[in-house]
Design a protein around this motif. Sequence first.
Motif, short mmCIF file in Angstrom:
data_model
loop_
_atom_site.label_atom_id
_atom_site.label_comp_id
_atom_site.label_asym_id
_atom_site.label_seq_id
_atom_site.Cartn_x
_atom_site.Cartn_y
_atom_site.Cartn_z
N GLY A 221 50.04 -4.00 43.02
CA GLY A 221 50.82 -3.03 42.26
C GLY A 221 50.09 -1.71 42.17
N GLU A 222 50.21 -1.06 41.02
CA GLU A 222 49.66 0.29 40.86
C GLU A 222 48.12 0.27 40.83
N PHE A 223 47.52 1.25 41.48
CA PHE A 223 46.08 1.35 41.72
C PHE A 223 45.21 1.06 40.49
N THR A 224 45.48 1.77 39.38
CA THR A 224 44.59 1.66 38.22
C THR A 224 44.76 0.30 37.55
N ALA A 225 46.01 -0.16 37.45
CA ALA A 225 46.26 -1.48 36.87
C ALA A 225 45.58 -2.56 37.70
N VAL A 226 45.70 -2.43 39.02
CA VAL A 226 45.10 -3.42 39.92
C VAL A 226 43.57 -3.38 39.82
N ALA A 227 43.01 -2.18 39.68
CA ALA A 227 41.54 -2.07 39.57
C ALA A 227 41.06 -2.83 38.33
N LYS A 237 35.70 -13.46 35.32
CA LYS A 237 36.08 -14.83 35.69
C LYS A 237 35.25 -15.37 36.85
N GLY A 238 34.48 -14.51 37.49
CA GLY A 238 33.56 -14.95 38.54
C GLY A 238 34.23 -15.48 39.79
N LEU A 239 35.46 -15.02 40.05
CA LEU A 239 36.14 -15.49 41.26
C LEU A 239 35.53 -14.83 42.49
N ASP A 240 35.60 -15.53 43.60
CA ASP A 240 35.08 -15.02 44.86
C ASP A 240 36.12 -14.06 45.46
N LYS A 241 35.70 -12.82 45.75
CA LYS A 241 36.69 -11.83 46.19
C LYS A 241 37.35 -12.20 47.51
N ARG A 242 36.65 -13.05 48.30
CA ARG A 242 37.27 -13.46 49.57
C ARG A 242 38.39 -14.48 49.36
N SER A 243 38.45 -15.04 48.16
CA SER A 243 39.43 -16.12 47.94
C SER A 243 40.65 -15.64 47.14
N ILE A 244 40.72 -14.33 46.88
CA ILE A 244 41.87 -13.85 46.11
C ILE A 244 42.52 -12.68 46.84
N TYR A 245 43.82 -12.49 46.62
CA TYR A 245 44.52 -11.32 47.17
C TYR A 245 44.75 -10.36 46.02
N VAL A 246 44.06 -9.24 46.06
CA VAL A 246 44.23 -8.20 45.03
C VAL A 246 44.38 -6.88 45.79
N SER A 247 45.54 -6.26 45.71
CA SER A 247 45.80 -5.11 46.55
C SER A 247 46.57 -4.01 45.82
N SER A 248 46.10 -2.79 46.00
CA SER A 248 46.79 -1.64 45.41
C SER A 248 47.93 -1.22 46.34
N TYR A 249 49.14 -1.08 45.79
CA TYR A 249 50.31 -0.74 46.61
C TYR A 249 50.72 0.73 46.48
N TRP A 250 50.33 1.40 45.40
CA TRP A 250 50.65 2.81 45.20
C TRP A 250 49.78 3.33 44.07
N LYS A 251 49.75 4.64 43.90
CA LYS A 251 48.94 5.22 42.81
C LYS A 251 49.73 6.32 42.12
N ILE A 252 49.68 6.29 40.81
CA ILE A 252 50.38 7.30 40.01
C ILE A 252 49.95 8.70 40.47
N GLY A 253 50.95 9.54 40.78
CA GLY A 253 50.68 10.94 41.13
C GLY A 253 50.34 11.19 42.59
N LEU A 254 50.16 10.14 43.40
CA LEU A 254 49.80 10.34 44.81
C LEU A 254 50.91 9.84 45.73
N VAL A 255 51.16 10.56 46.82
CA VAL A 255 52.07 10.03 47.84
C VAL A 255 51.28 9.00 48.67
N GLU A 256 52.01 8.25 49.49
CA GLU A 256 51.36 7.09 50.12
C GLU A 256 50.10 7.45 50.92
N ASP A 257 50.15 8.54 51.68
CA ASP A 257 48.97 8.88 52.51
C ASP A 257 47.76 9.18 51.62
N GLU A 258 48.01 9.85 50.50
CA GLU A 258 46.90 10.17 49.57
C GLU A 258 46.38 8.88 48.92
N HIS A 259 47.31 7.99 48.60
CA HIS A 259 46.92 6.71 48.00
C HIS A 259 46.03 5.92 48.97
#
Length: 265
Positions: A221-227, A237-259
């Motif tokens: 979802g949104e960049f800051t919320a996802v961060a 929670k100590g989860l392994d980053k390779r074992s989870i899908y966490v992805s920013s899809y857009w950012k408030i105030g930025l168009v996709e290329d800037e995001h």
Amino acid sequence: MNMPEKPAIKTARKTRILEVLRSTRLTPSMQRVTLGGTDLSGFPLGQEGNYIKLMIPPAGTSMVNFRTALENGDKNAPRRTYTVRHHRPADNELDVDFVVHEGGGPACNWALAAQSGDCVGVGGPGPIKFPDHKAGWFLFGADMSALPAAAAALEDLPKNAVGHAVFEITCEDDIQEVNAPDGIEIHWLIHDHPHTSSTQQLDFFKALTWPDAAPGVFVAGEFTAVAGLRAYLLDEKGLDKRSIYVSSYWKIGLVEDEHRIAKNS
Ligand SMILES: Cc1cc2nc3c(=O)[nH]c(=O)nc-3n(C[C@H](O)[C@H](O)[C@H](O)COP(=O)(O)OP(=O)(O)OC[C@H]3O[C@@H](n4cnc5c(N)ncnc54)[C@H](O)[C@@H]3O)c2cc1C
């Protein structure tokens, strides 16, 4: 835990020019555009939830002219990333769900104006990572931009899967049907100003009673919320980053290329 790409098959790289069959308002904040046309035949199967790159033509461009422009290397068409929500190969149809967002943008505006017979360029599909089906339980967090991908990942889970999915939507009427396993509790949170950052999903994750086993995680979802969610999952929670899908899809105030630049910096 390994994170499988869904599905682990080769992805096509050619650009297809697809035709709009219909455009319908799914919910107040979501426009569904159904695509078809001869270029859709041969689109790989099982890509629901994976991403595609849309190339948005100038209004009124014919399919022939757009194809010629792309074949001649014209790079002026804005490119935007979207998700394969449904593919019905027997009907030669592909659904893409667009968030109707304040201020618009080339993709959002194109979807709202799309009429039968319009065209759009489609690159991909490309894989995203789905939670490992062997996880003891599942935890999903998504705003409306990631609802199509999260819904597809939920619908792909084994029928006996258990866990929670939190969807942040703009208004109550944005609730839509998601065919998740019965053991996944779906929670709809209203955030009626998507252009201000939200911690509702994070608050929900923190308030949850966590089982002992590591969850299969899908967060987008949104960049800051996802961060904030990423930091909680990794640092607290100590989860392994390779074992989870966490992805920013857009950012408030930025168009996709800037995001994309912000995401990679
Ligand atoms: C892997 C992946 C899959 C994606 N799948 C989907 C999908 O299926 N459906 C979907 O709607 N989006 C999806 N997105 C997000 C989408 O690519 C972005 O929202 C994109 O910026 C929309 O393009 P636009 O031309 O409408 O707006 P842009 O021109 O990129 O942005 C214009 C303005 O709108 C704002 N904005 C952009 N997106 C949103 C939003 N969702 N809510 C509120 N404001 C916004 C921007 O911050 C900017 O201020 C996906 C992204 C990724 C990385």
